[in-house]
Design a protein around this motif. Structure first.
Motif, mmCIF file in Angstrom:
data_model
loop_
_atom_site.group_PDB
_atom_site.id
_atom_site.type_symbol
_atom_site.label_atom_id
_atom_site.label_comp_id
_atom_site.label_asym_id
_atom_site.label_seq_id
_atom_site.Cartn_x
_atom_site.Cartn_y
_atom_site.Cartn_z
ATOM 1 N N PRO A 202 -2.110 17.284 -12.224
ATOM 2 C CA PRO A 202 -2.239 17.665 -13.642
ATOM 3 C C PRO A 202 -3.606 17.339 -14.240
ATOM 4 N N GLY A 203 -4.434 16.564 -13.500
ATOM 5 C CA GLY A 203 -5.742 16.216 -14.047
ATOM 6 C C GLY A 203 -6.591 15.531 -13.001
ATOM 7 N N ILE A 204 -7.902 15.485 -13.266
ATOM 8 C CA ILE A 204 -8.812 14.776 -12.352
ATOM 9 C C ILE A 204 -9.728 13.883 -13.185
ATOM 10 N N PRO A 205 -10.311 12.844 -12.550
ATOM 11 C CA PRO A 205 -11.169 11.957 -13.341
ATOM 12 C C PRO A 205 -12.493 12.613 -13.704
ATOM 13 N N PHE A 206 -13.075 12.131 -14.781
ATOM 14 C CA PHE A 206 -14.391 12.595 -15.216
ATOM 15 C C PHE A 206 -15.359 11.444 -14.978
ATOM 16 N N ALA A 207 -16.377 11.703 -14.174
ATOM 17 C CA ALA A 207 -17.297 10.621 -13.803
ATOM 18 C C ALA A 207 -18.658 10.804 -14.462
ATOM 19 N N ALA A 208 -19.262 9.670 -14.819
ATOM 20 C CA ALA A 208 -20.631 9.704 -15.347
ATOM 21 C C ALA A 208 -21.594 9.924 -14.174
ATOM 22 N N ASP A 209 -22.883 10.121 -14.485
ATOM 23 C CA ASP A 209 -23.874 10.331 -13.423
ATOM 24 C C ASP A 209 -23.900 9.146 -12.463
ATOM 25 N N SER A 210 -23.582 7.948 -12.991
ATOM 26 C CA SER A 210 -23.596 6.740 -12.153
ATOM 27 C C SER A 210 -22.418 6.703 -11.177
ATOM 28 N N ILE B 276 -15.986 6.131 -13.479
ATOM 29 C CA ILE B 276 -14.985 6.988 -14.143
ATOM 30 C C ILE B 276 -14.977 6.643 -15.643
ATOM 31 N N ILE B 277 -15.259 7.621 -16.483
ATOM 32 C CA ILE B 277 -15.331 7.357 -17.927
ATOM 33 C C ILE B 277 -14.344 8.214 -18.725
ATOM 34 N N GLY B 278 -13.536 8.997 -18.036
ATOM 35 C CA GLY B 278 -12.576 9.819 -18.774
ATOM 36 C C GLY B 278 -11.779 10.664 -17.800
ATOM 37 N N ARG B 279 -11.088 11.636 -18.338
ATOM 38 C CA ARG B 279 -10.291 12.505 -17.461
ATOM 39 C C ARG B 279 -10.299 13.942 -17.980
ATOM 40 N N PHE B 280 -10.190 14.876 -17.034
ATOM 41 C CA PHE B 280 -10.010 16.284 -17.366
ATOM 42 C C PHE B 280 -8.525 16.575 -17.181
ATOM 43 N N SER B 281 -7.865 17.077 -18.242
ATOM 44 C CA SER B 281 -6.420 17.291 -18.191
ATOM 45 C C SER B 281 -6.101 18.773 -18.404
ATOM 46 N N VAL B 282 -5.299 19.320 -17.494
ATOM 47 C CA VAL B 282 -4.906 20.735 -17.623
ATOM 48 C C VAL B 282 -4.189 20.939 -18.962
ATOM 49 N N ARG B 283 -3.280 20.017 -19.269
ATOM 50 C CA ARG B 283 -2.497 20.118 -20.510
ATOM 51 C C ARG B 283 -3.416 20.146 -21.737
ATOM 52 N N MET C 175 0.820 -1.209 0.000
ATOM 53 C CA MET C 175 0.000 0.000 0.000
ATOM 54 C C MET C 175 0.861 1.268 0.000
ATOM 55 N N ARG C 176 2.103 1.151 -0.514
ATOM 56 C CA ARG C 176 2.977 2.332 -0.524
ATOM 57 C C ARG C 176 2.390 3.432 -1.398
ATOM 58 N N LEU C 177 1.570 2.976 -2.360
ATOM 59 C CA LEU C 177 0.956 3.940 -3.283
ATOM 60 C C LEU C 177 0.090 4.964 -2.528
ATOM 61 N N MET C 178 -0.538 4.489 -1.447
ATOM 62 C CA MET C 178 -1.447 5.357 -0.688
ATOM 63 C C MET C 178 -0.713 6.531 -0.031
ATOM 64 N N LYS C 179 0.600 6.337 0.198
ATOM 65 C CA LYS C 179 1.368 7.434 0.810
ATOM 66 C C LYS C 179 1.467 8.637 -0.137
ATOM 67 N N ALA C 180 1.307 8.338 -1.438
ATOM 68 C CA ALA C 180 1.403 9.422 -2.424
ATOM 69 C C ALA C 180 0.036 9.901 -2.890
ATOM 70 N N LEU C 181 -1.006 9.327 -2.319
ATOM 71 C CA LEU C 181 -2.367 9.623 -2.802
ATOM 72 C C LEU C 181 -2.788 11.066 -2.501
ATOM 73 N N ILE C 182 -3.359 11.703 -3.514
ATOM 74 C CA ILE C 182 -3.934 13.050 -3.335
ATOM 75 C C ILE C 182 -5.436 12.925 -3.592
ATOM 76 N N GLU C 183 -6.211 13.148 -2.566
ATOM 77 C CA GLU C 183 -7.666 13.044 -2.731
ATOM 78 C C GLU C 183 -8.195 14.282 -3.456
ATOM 79 N N THR C 184 -9.042 14.045 -4.433
ATOM 80 C CA THR C 184 -9.616 15.181 -5.203
ATOM 81 C C THR C 184 -11.088 14.911 -5.493
ATOM 82 N N PRO C 185 -11.848 15.959 -5.755
ATOM 83 C CA PRO C 185 -13.200 15.737 -6.295
ATOM 84 C C PRO C 185 -13.086 15.228 -7.737
ATOM 85 N N VAL C 186 -14.173 14.716 -8.295
ATOM 86 C CA VAL C 186 -14.159 14.322 -9.707
ATOM 87 C C VAL C 186 -14.860 15.404 -10.526
ATOM 88 N N ALA C 187 -14.524 15.438 -11.808
ATOM 89 C CA ALA C 187 -15.205 16.361 -12.721
ATOM 90 C C ALA C 187 -16.487 15.685 -13.197
#
Lengths: 434, 149
Positions: free
Chosen positions: B32-40, B43-50, B1-13
């Protein structure tokens, strides 16, 4: 006309309809047509697999492949970028000079290298130059596309139809340049003057500060060593083009020799370099050769050639035939891809030659027609489509080139070019007979 | 679970969110980006700053010829009106459908490999369909450095 000829003609028409309809990609359509032609031809006994393979013009395919690879090695060196930016600085902020210089550069490069690749590199650079100089890129993009098509028409290697015509007619690089160079130079000059006239409102003198110093020429060349090496190999290829007929080698082998030298000097990564080849274009051509080879094997093109032989039997009639061929080729090239038309016309002209008709003027007429005709519409040549796409996506106000906007410039320039070429062709017909 | 040490919690788009709002989330969370979620909620895509800047603000000709632009070219920046107009648009047309995801149990090397494969500098962590947060290459590097003391 027998049943075999009718069936072969039907497959040809069906394949071309599929290619031009763009229901599926043109290369897929050509493969489908080729497979159908070979299959049906074998069933009916008028075409064989061996004949289909023999119908593929290896000289054309190898020449195109070699030149694509040479361009693929030249492109990352930054030579094109350097040329465009140097021209922008050299034009000293004069929009008219910039148009002439850029068009001249694109035309000269298109005489040796593929004009589509030239436009792919030059079009975004042109938009960038226009953006920095705060001028509309439309006149420049259109002029580059139109004049690259014109420039490419002057040499054996400048345009794929020319490669095919030269290969089929056994025409040397020098003979091609000697016959096509003068009329195309005259057409080029008229076209530039006409473009300057038609775009005069966009090309007025600038009153604000000179901005051409805002380009950084030092960063343009990314790899000077590679540039010199590939230029050496290209120089060798051009030298061989000028002397291939004396040495008894095909243009394809001249290009292959230069390519071998370039590969030896450059040592490129094969997976990167060979990924740069436009396989779709090459396989499209192969498909067309196989389709037309089937029609030829059915005997239909021979019958057509014999019928046309009566029309072109006398010098007066031959001149008329040449002029009709030139204008029909130009008209066809304006609305459809000029490659299928050229591939179909080649065996017909060869059939005429078999009847004893002097076909040399017809090769030149065909080359002029397919070379110039594509300029009248935005879909007439791939270079035009690149210019339109670049104008569309640049987002600069007034830069978008609509189909009608293209035709407003393309049709007059094509007509003037064709009239000029026809006049030269008629006045110096004896020269084109040689 | 070392990955969780780097986790940044964010809202979804979500559909209809404004570009300015989504960009603000990315900037505040330093991702650099956040996930894009459907109404359900899937996660169906991503919003990317770039991708926003590629889509609306950086012409392709400038990208191709960026190295040729001199330091004295002062008129190339887009106006603040342009950005105001872009930030008021809905994110829908800028959404990319290639959201790269992995489970929180995945190893750091796999995360780095996925980033290379997707030519990305961030991934979304999803456990059994539930979005947990974003991990970035820099965040994972920080974990590795911290472990060395």
């Amino acid at each position: 006309m027998d049943l075999n000829m009718l069936i072969a003609a039907a497959i040809l028409v069906g394949s071309y309809a599929l290619i031009f309809s763009e229901v599926i990609h043109r290369t897929s359509a050509a493969i489908l047509g080729a497979v159908t032609m070979v299959g049906v031809g074998m069933l009916l006994g008028f075409y064989t697999q061996e004949a289909a393979l023999m119908a593929i013009d290896a000289n054309t395919i190898l020449l195109l492949t070699s030149m694509m690879l040479m361009v693929a090695m030249l492109r990352p060196t930054g030579a094109f970028e350097y040329t465009a930016v140097a021209i922008a600085r050299f034009s000293a902020n004069d929009p008219r000079r910039l148009l002439v210089y850029l068009s001249l550069a694109v035309s000269l490069i298109s005489m040796v290298l593929d004009n589509v690749t030239t436009l792919i590199v030059f079009a975004p650079l042109t938009v960038l130059i226009a953006r920095i100089l705060q001028i509309n890129p439309l006149p420049y993009l259109m002029s580059e596309a139109i004049l690259s098509n014109v420039g490419g028409a002057s040499t054996l290697v400048g345009d794929p139809p020319n490669i095919m015509i030269g290969s089929a007619g056994g025409i040397s690089f020098n003979a091609f340049l000697a016959h096509m160079g003068p009329p195309i130079a005259a057409v080029w000059l008229c076209t530039v003057l006409l473009l300057l006239l038609m775009f005069h409102k966009d090309l007025g003198p600038r009153r604000d500060a000179i901005r051409t110093q805002q380009f950084d020429l030092r960063n343009a060349i990314k790899d000077p060593r590679s540039l010199w090496r590939v230029l050496f190999a290209l120089g060798l290829v051009v030298t061989l083009f000028f002397s291939h007929h004396h040495m008894g080698i095909f243009p394809a082998f001249a290009a292959l020799l230069g390519l071998a030298v370039a590969l030896l000097l450059m040592r490129p990564k094969p997976e990167v370099l060979f990924g740069e080849i436009n396989w779709s274009v090459l396989i499209f051509f192969i498909g067309l050769f196989v389709i037309v080879g089937g029609v030829e094997a059915s005997g239909l093109l021979g019958v057509l050639g014999t019928s046309l032989a009566q029309l072109a039997s006398e010098p007066g009639k031959l001149l008329l035939t040449g002029l009709v061929l030139m204008w029909v080729a130009a008209l066809m090239s304006a609305v459809i891809d000029n490659i299928p038309f050229t591939v179909t016309m080649i065996p017909i002209i060869l059939g005429l030659e078999a009847t004893g008709t002097q076909v040399a003027p017809l090769w030149w007429a065909l080359a002029i027609g397919v070379g110039l005709g594509g300029n009248s519409t935005h879909i007439g040549a791939t270079a035009n489509l690149i210019a339109v796409a670049e104008a569309e996506q640049c987002g600069i106000r007034g830069a978008r080139i609509s189909p009608l906007a293209w035709m407003r410039v393309g049709v007059p320039t094509t007509l003037v070019g064709l009239v000029m070429a026809s006049a030269i062709y008629t006045l110096f017909f004896d020269y084109f007979l040689a | 679970m070392r990955l969780m040490k780097a986790l940044i919690e964010t809202p979804v788009a979500r559909q209809g969110m404004l570009i300015g709002e989504a960009l603000r989330i990315c900037v505040d969370k330093d991702v650099p980006g956040i996930p894009f979620a459907a109404d359900s909620g899937r996660i169906i895509g991503r919003f990317s700053v770039r991708n926003v800047f590629l889509h609306y603000s950086i012409p392709s000709d400038m990208i191709k010829g960026a190295h040729l632009i001199g330091h004295e070219a002062f008129h190339l920046d887009l106006s603040s009106d342009h950005y105001e107009e872009v930030f008021r648009r809905a994110i829908d047309s800028t959404i990319l459908d290639d959201a790269a995801c992995l489970a929180s149990t995945a190893q750091i090397t796999k995360a780095m490999a996925l980033m290379e494969k997707f030519n990305s500098s961030y991934l979304f962590v999803i456990d059994e369909g539930e979005y947990r947060g974003v991990v970035t290459r820099l965040g994972l590097t920080r974990v590795l450095l911290d472990e060395q003391g």
